[in-house]
Write a protein that holds these residues in place. Structure first.
Motif, mmCIF file in Angstrom:
data_model
loop_
_atom_site.group_PDB
_atom_site.id
_atom_site.type_symbol
_atom_site.label_atom_id
_atom_site.label_comp_id
_atom_site.label_asym_id
_atom_site.label_seq_id
_atom_site.Cartn_x
_atom_site.Cartn_y
_atom_site.Cartn_z
ATOM 1 N N LYS A 76 37.709 38.457 46.519
ATOM 2 C CA LYS A 76 35.929 37.631 44.724
ATOM 3 C C LYS A 76 34.959 37.951 44.940
ATOM 4 C CE LYS A 76 38.662 37.256 40.880
ATOM 5 N NZ LYS A 76 38.463 37.710 39.842
ATOM 6 N N LEU A 77 34.306 37.569 46.357
ATOM 7 C CA LEU A 77 33.511 38.101 47.628
ATOM 8 C C LEU A 77 32.991 39.221 47.806
ATOM 9 C CD1 LEU A 77 33.435 34.892 49.862
ATOM 10 C CD2 LEU A 77 31.758 35.124 47.869
ATOM 11 N N ILE A 78 34.033 39.922 48.243
ATOM 12 C CA ILE A 78 34.189 41.452 47.957
ATOM 13 C C ILE A 78 33.872 42.245 47.519
ATOM 14 C CG2 ILE A 78 35.421 42.970 49.118
ATOM 15 C CD1 ILE A 78 36.980 41.350 50.913
ATOM 16 N N GLU A 79 34.110 41.921 46.183
ATOM 17 C CA GLU A 79 33.951 43.033 45.181
ATOM 18 C C GLU A 79 32.562 42.534 44.786
ATOM 19 O OE1 GLU A 79 36.299 43.232 40.359
ATOM 20 O OE2 GLU A 79 35.849 40.980 41.541
ATOM 21 N N LYS A 80 32.262 41.620 44.183
ATOM 22 C CA LYS A 80 30.550 41.074 43.797
ATOM 23 C C LYS A 80 29.834 42.224 45.546
ATOM 24 C CE LYS A 80 27.202 37.592 43.888
ATOM 25 N NZ LYS A 80 26.781 36.275 44.197
ATOM 26 N N ALA A 81 30.039 42.211 46.155
ATOM 27 C CA ALA A 81 28.980 42.860 47.332
ATOM 28 C C ALA A 81 29.221 44.451 47.054
ATOM 29 C CB ALA A 81 29.640 42.383 49.111
ATOM 30 N N VAL A 82 30.252 44.681 46.806
ATOM 31 C CA VAL A 82 30.626 45.611 46.069
ATOM 32 C C VAL A 82 30.251 46.802 45.219
ATOM 33 C CG1 VAL A 82 32.403 47.640 45.676
ATOM 34 C CG2 VAL A 82 32.786 46.695 47.717
ATOM 35 N N GLN A 83 29.984 45.571 44.328
ATOM 36 C CA GLN A 83 29.287 45.556 42.976
ATOM 37 C C GLN A 83 27.802 46.436 43.046
ATOM 38 O OE1 GLN A 83 30.690 43.070 39.990
ATOM 39 N NE2 GLN A 83 32.627 44.053 39.936
ATOM 40 N N GLU A 84 27.215 45.212 44.295
ATOM 41 C CA GLU A 84 25.813 45.297 44.446
ATOM 42 C C GLU A 84 25.106 46.442 45.259
ATOM 43 O OE1 GLU A 84 25.365 41.351 46.450
ATOM 44 O OE2 GLU A 84 25.165 40.918 44.214
ATOM 45 N N GLY A 85 26.367 47.898 45.851
ATOM 46 C CA GLY A 85 26.609 48.565 46.512
ATOM 47 C C GLY A 85 25.884 48.405 47.732
ATOM 48 N N LYS A 86 26.945 47.384 48.297
ATOM 49 C CA LYS A 86 26.892 47.398 49.936
ATOM 50 C C LYS A 86 28.218 47.115 50.427
ATOM 51 C CE LYS A 86 23.178 44.717 49.452
ATOM 52 N NZ LYS A 86 22.400 43.097 49.931
#
Length: 820
Positions: free
Chosen positions: A321-331
Motif C-alpha cells: 500500500k505504501l509502495i503503491e502510493k509512492a509509485v502513483q506520485e511518480g517516485k
C-alpha cells in the motif's frame, strides 16, 4: 584558462586525484561521469569525476586523462553525497565505495598488451642468436597473433617472470608494451528482420514474388513476413519468422544476401517480466489499516518508522500500500532484504501486483544483468520499484520516495569484508534523508538499537500484534534433551517427542521444517584413542566433515582433504564424528522416513543462480515433505502447509561468545517459529535444548519481546555496549606473530593516551588465525556524551601514524565502525 578535475579512483587511497583536461573536454565533462585515467607507471583505471575546477594540484603535476567514457553522468549527485558520508562515518575511502557501488562491468581497467616492435622483423626469430628461450617463445606467439595480453603470456611463462622478460625485450626494441582498456559490458542484441525499403511499395511486390517462383522456401518466408507485418506493428524477430514460416537460417540469409530482407538489431534486457501486469487489489483488515494509519501519522513527524508486526501478520500488504502510493506520485521505491533467498517469494508477490515496475538487484545476477538494472534506474526508463540485497543502496536513484527495510533486525545487513564495512539499514536511512523521503523498518523482532531509538523518540512506531486472518500463533514447546537421553528416548539427534510430532504431521499431509544453524555433516572428526582432530593448516579451526563428497573442509579458507579412515596422529582406525550439521540431519531423516521427500537448504545446496528458487518453489508446490536448513529459511518465507517447525539444538545459538548472542537467539527462534501454522490450523514448534529453563528460551515460548529488550538493555548499560555506547574495532592481520603483537601494542598504547578508558585489547579473537594470517583486535567504546566525529578523527590519525612507521608497513589494519 586550464581546467582540472578531481577524480575518485577505485583504490583504497584516502584522497581524490587531480587530472588536467583540455578546453574541448571541459565542454563535454560533468561531475559523475566515468573517465579513463592513467595511474602509476602503467595502469589505467575508470575514475569518477567528483569536481571540476581551475586549481592545479600543489604536490604533483596533473596528468591528462586518457578518455571520457560517458556522454552523461553514470553516478548521480546524490550518490556522490552518500559516498562522502559513508567514507567519513565508516572510516573507509571513496575508492573502496566506488568498487562496491558500480557493477564491475562499468569499471574498466587497462590490461598490459605487447606487440612486435616496428624495427624488428619477426621472420628472423629463428636466425637471431641473441634471443633467450623466453624471448623466443613470446616472439613465436606474436607470429601467430600480432597482439598478446598478459593473461595470454601466463600460458607461456611463469607469472613472476613476465614483467622482467618483457621489460628487457622492450629495451632491446623487440616489442612495444601498451595498455588496452578492457571493456566488459556487452549489451544483448536481438536480430530482427524487415522488408528492404525499395520493395515496400505495392507495385514492386508482384515482380518480387514472381522472381521467387522457383525458390519455394524463400517465397514462403517472404509471404509469412508480410502476413506477420499485417497483424502487428511490433518488430519481427528472425527467430519468430523462422518458427512461423518453418524455414531455416540459410533461407533467411539467402533473402538478406539478395537485399530483399534487411537485418537490424535492437538492444534487449537480459531479464524480462512476461507475467500478467494487471493490477491486483489488496484489502487490509482492521489491524493492518490501523498500523498503516500509525505509519502515515508517524511519517508526518519523523522520517523513520519502525513497524513491529508478529510473524504472519501481513506486513507485506502494508508495504504494498505504501509502495503503491509512492509509485502513483511518480517516485522510486527501494525494498531492501537481508537475504537473496527472500527475494524469490517476494518478487513473485510484488510482480503479481506491480508487473514490470519491479526490478531486482543482487549478487546472483551476472555483471551484464546488473548493468542493465543500474542503467534503468539511472535513466528512470523502467521499473519504479527495486528489490535487492544490501548492495542495492548504491543504485543511482533519481527520485527516491520510500525505502522499506524488511527484516530490519538482520545482522546480514552489515557488510564485513571487503571495505566499505557499512550497515545497509543505517545507510538506507541516510540515503532516504538525501531525498527528503521516508524509511520504514519492518520486523517481528526489532534490533535493540531500533527499539531503543523508538523509546528515545527518534523513530515513529507502529504495531501489528495479530496474525492475518486471526490465525492462532503456533504453540511453542521446549524439549529437554537431558531428560530424553536419561530415559533413552533419543534416536540419533531426534527426541522421541520430535519424531512423534513429525510422524503425526506427515500423516495429516502437512509439511515440516527442521532448523540447524550449522552446515556440513559434522564439525569435528575425533580420534577416540589419542583425541586428535584434523585441523586446517591455514586457520585455527577443525575441519568439517561433508558426507556428500566425503571430504573434510575448512569453512574459512576452503582447504579440503579426503575423509580420513585412520587418525593422522596415531594411525588408529577408531575415529568418530562429533557434533552435527544440516547434512547429518538429512541423512538421519532419510533412514527414519524412507518414503518421504527430504531436501536441504544451506550454502552448499544453493550455490547456483536459481537454486533458491527451485528449492522454495518445490516446497511451496508440496513436492518436498521435510525441509532441513540453516537460518536462510527462517526469515520472511511464507509456506501455507507447514504445521511443524523443529529446532534441533538451541544451545549452540545461546552459547556463542558475542554480546548479541541472546538477542540474536531470541530473534532467530521467534522467526523460525513464525514459519509454522500460517493458515487456520494451529502450528507447533518444538525446540530441543539441554537448558529448558534459560531465560531467553522461556521468553521465546511466550513471545515476550519487551521483557527480552528490558533485560538486554540493562546488561548493555552495565557492560558498556550498544546502543548506549558506540564501538570501533581495529583488526591487525599479519603472518608474523611477533610483529603483530608489537604493532597492536603500539597502537593500543597510542589510543589509551587519548581516550584513557574504554580501550579494550589488543586481544586475539576466538579464531586467531585465518588463511595463515594471525588476527588481533582493539575495541574502542564511545559513550554517548563523547563526540563521535572527534573520536573517529583521533582513530584515523592513529591509523595514519601507525602506517607511517616503516617496521609496521607489512601489517594490514582494518577499521570497522559499528562492527557487530
Amino acid at each position: 584558462m586550464p581546467f582540472y578535475i578531481d577524480v575518485i579512483v577505485p583504490l583504497a587511497l584516502d584522497q581524490r586525484f587531480t587530472y588536467s583536461i583540455t578546453d574541448e573536454e571541459r565542454e563535454l565533462i560533468e561531475a559523475g561521469m566515468r573517465v579513463a585515467v592513467p595511474f602509476g607507471k602503467r595502469k589505467v583505471y575508470t575514475g569518477i569525476v567528483a569536481h571540476i575546477h581551475a586549481k592545479p594540484p600543489l604536490r604533483y603535476e596533473a596528468k591528462p586523462i586518457e578518455e571520457i567514457l560517458d556522454k552523461t553522468p553514470t553516478v548521480s549527485a546524490h550518490q556522490l553525497k552518500l559516498w562522502r558520508w559513508m567514507a567519513g562515518y565508516y572510516l573507509c575511502t571513496e575508492g573502496e565505495i566506488l568498487r562496491s557501488a558500480l557493477p564491475s562491468a562499468l569499471l574498466i581497467e587497462s590490461e598490459t598488451v605487447i606487440e612486435p616492435h616496428p624495427d624488428f622483423d619477426l621472420t628472423l626469430i629463428d636466425e637471431d642468436q641473441n634471443l633467450n628461450d623466453s624471448e623466443y617463445l613470446i616472439l613465436q606467439a606474436l607470429q601467430k597473433q600480432s597482439l598478446l595480453k598478459i593473461s595470454e603470456i601466463t600460458l607461456i611463462l611463469d607469472k613472476k617472470a613476465i614483467f622482467p622478460v618483457i621489460n628487457a625485450m622492450a629495451e632491446k626494441r623487440l616489442i612495444l608494451i601498451n595498455q588496452e582498456l578492457n571493456r566488459q559490458y556487452k549489451p544483448k542484441l536481438q536480430k530482427y528482420i524487415k522488408l528492404a525499403d525499395h520493395y515496400s511499395s505495392e507495385m514492386e511486390l508482384p515482380h518480387l514474388l514472381e522472381g521467387l517462383e522457383r525458390a519455394k522456401k524463400q517465397k514462403q518466408a517472404l509471404l509469412k513476413l508480410l502476413s506477420l507485418k499485417a497483424q502487428t506493428q511490433k518488430p519481427i524477430s528472425a527467430k519468430v519468422l523462422k518458427e512461423e514460416a518453418g524455414v531455416s537460417d540459410a533461407v533467411v540469409k539467402a533473402l538478406v544476401d539478395k537485399s530483399i530482407f534487411e537485418e537490424y538489431y535492437i538492444k534487449k534486457d537480459r531479464i524480462q517480466y512476461d507475467g500478467d501486469s494487471s493490477p491486483h487489489t489488496i484489502t487490509l483488515n482492521a489491524y493492518q489499516t490501523k498500523a498503516l494509519e500509525e505509519i502515515e501519522e508517524g511519517f508526518e513527524e519523523l522520517p523513520v518508522c519502525l513497524l513491529q508486526g508478529v510473524t504472519s501478520s501481513g506486513k507485506t500488504e502494508i508495504y504494498i500500500k505504501l509502495i503503491e502510493k509512492a509509485v502513483q506520485e511518480g517516485k522510486q521505491v527501494l525494498y531492501l532484504l537481508p537475504e537473496i533467498a527472500l527475494t524469490t517469494q517476494l518478487i513473485q508477490r510484488l510482480q503479481d501486483y506491480f508487473g514490470d515496475e519491479v526490478l531486482v538487484y543482487h549478487s546472483k545476477y551476472s555483471v551484464n544483468e546488473r548493468v542493465e538494472v543500474y542503467r534503468h534506474i539511472l535513466e528512470d526508463t523502467k521499473g519504479k520499484i527495486v528489490i535487492g540485497a544490501r548492495s542495492s543502496i548504491f543504485l543511482p536513484f533519481q527520485n527516491l520516495g520510500l525505502v522499506v527495510v524488511d527484516e530490519s533486525h538482520e545482522s546480514s545487513f552489515k557488510q564485513f569484508d571487503p571495505a566499505p564495512r557499512y550497515h545497509a539499514r543505517d545507510t538506507a536511512i541516510v540515503l532516504a534523508s538525501l531525498f527528503d523521503s521516508k524509511t520504514l523498518l519492518g520486523t517481528a523482532t526489532p534490533s535493540i538499537e531500533s527499539f531503543y531509538n523508538v523509546k528515545q523518540g527518534k523513530y515513529a512506531y507502529a504495531q501489528l500484534s495479530r496474525r492475518f486472518g486471526d490465525v492462532v500463533p503456533p504453540k511453542v514447546e521446549l524439549v529437554d534433551l537431558k531428560d530424553q537421553q536419561r530415559k533413552h528416548k533419543m534416536i540419533g539427534h531426534f527426541s522421541e517427542t520430535l519424531i512423534n510430532a513429525i510422524e503425526e504431521t506427515l500423516k495429516e499431509g502437512q509439511q515440516v521444517i527442521l532448523f540447524q544453524n550449522r552446515r556440513g555433516y559434522s564439525p569435528i572428526l575425533e580420534c577416540n584413542t589419542c583425541g586428535h582432530a584434523p585441523q586446517c593448516p591455514n586457520c585455527d579451526v577443525s575441519l568439517t566433515y561433508h558426507k556428500h563428497n566425503n571430504t573434510l573442509r575448512c569453512h574459512y579458507c576452503g582447504y579440503h582433504i579426503a575423509m580420513q579412515t585412520k587418525c593422522m596422529a596415531c594411525s588408529s582406525t577408531d575415529v568418530t564424528t562429533k557434533g552435527f550439521g544440516t547434512e547429518q540431519i538429512e541423512t538421519e531423516l532419510n533412514s527414519l522416513f524412507e518414503d518421504k521427500v527430504i531436501k536441504r537448504m544451506d550454502l552448499d545446496t544453493t550455490r547456483g543462480k536459481y537454486a533458491y528458487e527451485k528449492i522454495i518453489s518445490s516446497f511451496e508446490n508440496r513436492e518436498i515433505d521435510i525441509l532441513v536448513g540453516t537460518q536462510m529459511l527462517t526469515k520472511g518465507l511464507d509456506f501455507r502447509h507447514v504445521k511443524l517447525v523443529g529446532v534441533m539444538n538451541a544451545d549452540s545459538l545461546l552459547n556463542f561468545p558475542d554480546f548479541r548472542a541472546h538477542e540474536r537467539s531470541f530473534q532467530l527462534l521467534v522467526q523460525v517459529a513464525g514459519r509454522a501454522g500460517r493458515t487456520a490450523e494451529q502450528g507447533q514448534v518444538l525446540i530441543q535444548t539441554y537448558n529448558p529453563y534459560h531465560r531467553i528460551l522461556q521468553q521465546v515460548t511466550t513471545n515476550s519481546y519487551n521483557e527480552m529488550f528490558k533485560e538486554q538493555l540493562d546488561e548493555r548499560r552495565h557492560f558498556k555496549y550498544p546502543p548506549l555506547f558506540r564501538m570501533i574495532k581495529i583488526t591487525f592481520k599479519s603472518r608474523d606473530l611477533n610483529k603483530l603483537n608489537e604493532a597492536s601494542d603500539w597502537l593500543a598504547l597510542y589510543y589509551r593516551q587519548i581516550f584513557t578508558t574504554n580501550v579494550l585489547g589488543p586481544e586475539f579473537p576466538g579464531i586467531s588465525r585465518i588463511r595463515n594470517e594471525y588476527h588481533k583486535n582493539i575495541l574502542i567504546k564511545i559513550p554517548q556524551e563523547q563526540s563521535l566525529a572527534k573520536t573517529k578523527s583521533y582513530v584515523k590519525k592513529g591509523v595514519d601514524k601507525f602506517k607511517s612507521i616503516a617496521q609496521f608497513r607489512s601489517i594490514k589494519v582494518v577499521t570497522n565502525v559499528d562492527p557487530y
